[in-house]
Scaffold this active site. Sequence first.
Site, mmCIF file in Angstrom:
data_model
loop_
_atom_site.group_PDB
_atom_site.id
_atom_site.type_symbol
_atom_site.label_atom_id
_atom_site.label_comp_id
_atom_site.label_asym_id
_atom_site.label_seq_id
_atom_site.Cartn_x
_atom_site.Cartn_y
_atom_site.Cartn_z
ATOM 1 N N LEU A 120 0.870 -1.169 0.000
ATOM 2 C CA LEU A 120 0.000 0.000 0.000
ATOM 3 C C LEU A 120 0.908 1.220 0.000
ATOM 4 C CD1 LEU A 120 -2.682 -0.918 2.715
ATOM 5 C CD2 LEU A 120 -2.985 -0.900 0.235
ATOM 6 N N ASP A 121 0.539 2.242 -0.733
ATOM 7 C CA ASP A 121 1.322 3.474 -0.747
ATOM 8 C C ASP A 121 1.447 4.023 0.670
ATOM 9 O OD1 ASP A 121 1.557 3.355 -3.489
ATOM 10 O OD2 ASP A 121 -0.104 4.736 -3.853
ATOM 11 N N ARG A 122 2.499 4.771 0.906
ATOM 12 C CA ARG A 122 2.743 5.326 2.238
ATOM 13 C C ARG A 122 1.571 6.164 2.719
ATOM 14 N NH1 ARG A 122 4.777 9.772 4.634
ATOM 15 N NH2 ARG A 122 5.124 10.868 2.686
ATOM 16 N N LEU A 123 0.940 6.908 1.843
ATOM 17 C CA LEU A 123 -0.159 7.776 2.261
ATOM 18 C C LEU A 123 -1.484 7.040 2.402
ATOM 19 C CD1 LEU A 123 0.663 10.920 0.089
ATOM 20 C CD2 LEU A 123 1.285 10.442 2.465
ATOM 21 N N THR A 124 -1.539 5.789 1.960
ATOM 22 C CA THR A 124 -2.783 5.019 1.988
ATOM 23 C C THR A 124 -2.865 4.168 3.248
ATOM 24 O OG1 THR A 124 -2.761 4.901 -0.423
ATOM 25 C CG2 THR A 124 -4.162 3.312 0.724
#
Length: 172
Positions: A120-124
């Site tokens: 998962l992306d860091r911001l997600t």
Amino acid sequence: MPDVATGATVLDYLCARFPQDAARLTEKVDGGEIVDAAGVPVDSTTVAKPRADIYLYRDPPVEPTVPFSLDVLHRDENLLVVDKPHFLATTPRGAYVARSALVLLRRRFDLPELSPAHRLDRLTAGVLVFTVRAQARRPYQELFAQRTITKQYDAIAPLAADITGRSAGSTP
């Protein structure tokens, strides 16, 4: 070390190469933390030999703390499933190494073979699946790679006004 003999010490060479770290390099030499290829600590008088190998572990940068918890949702002999918060990297990269989900979980549960089945992306924020054992890694990663498992993303966003100035969903 340099390609040719200069007469400089190892410490002089390192301080010239990394001037912003000169004070810390001196501390590391004084503490015996910098060693040659044989594992012998260098000192402040050790002469830099041409093309010699030395081993220096620079201090990692201070990483930002993610102010949210990493909660475990499920754990068995093959899987560790967590609720990854926003702003936490899944794997070490860039400015986030020690404070990535993978490293935090490996350390917390002493699971050296832990590996993400997907990312998962860091911001997600969301559910993140890890395999616990190397033998389980490939089958679970392939489920995600072949899209046998699907991910669903939901977003929470403020209600925006439409072009007429009314809020979406309001009655005229």
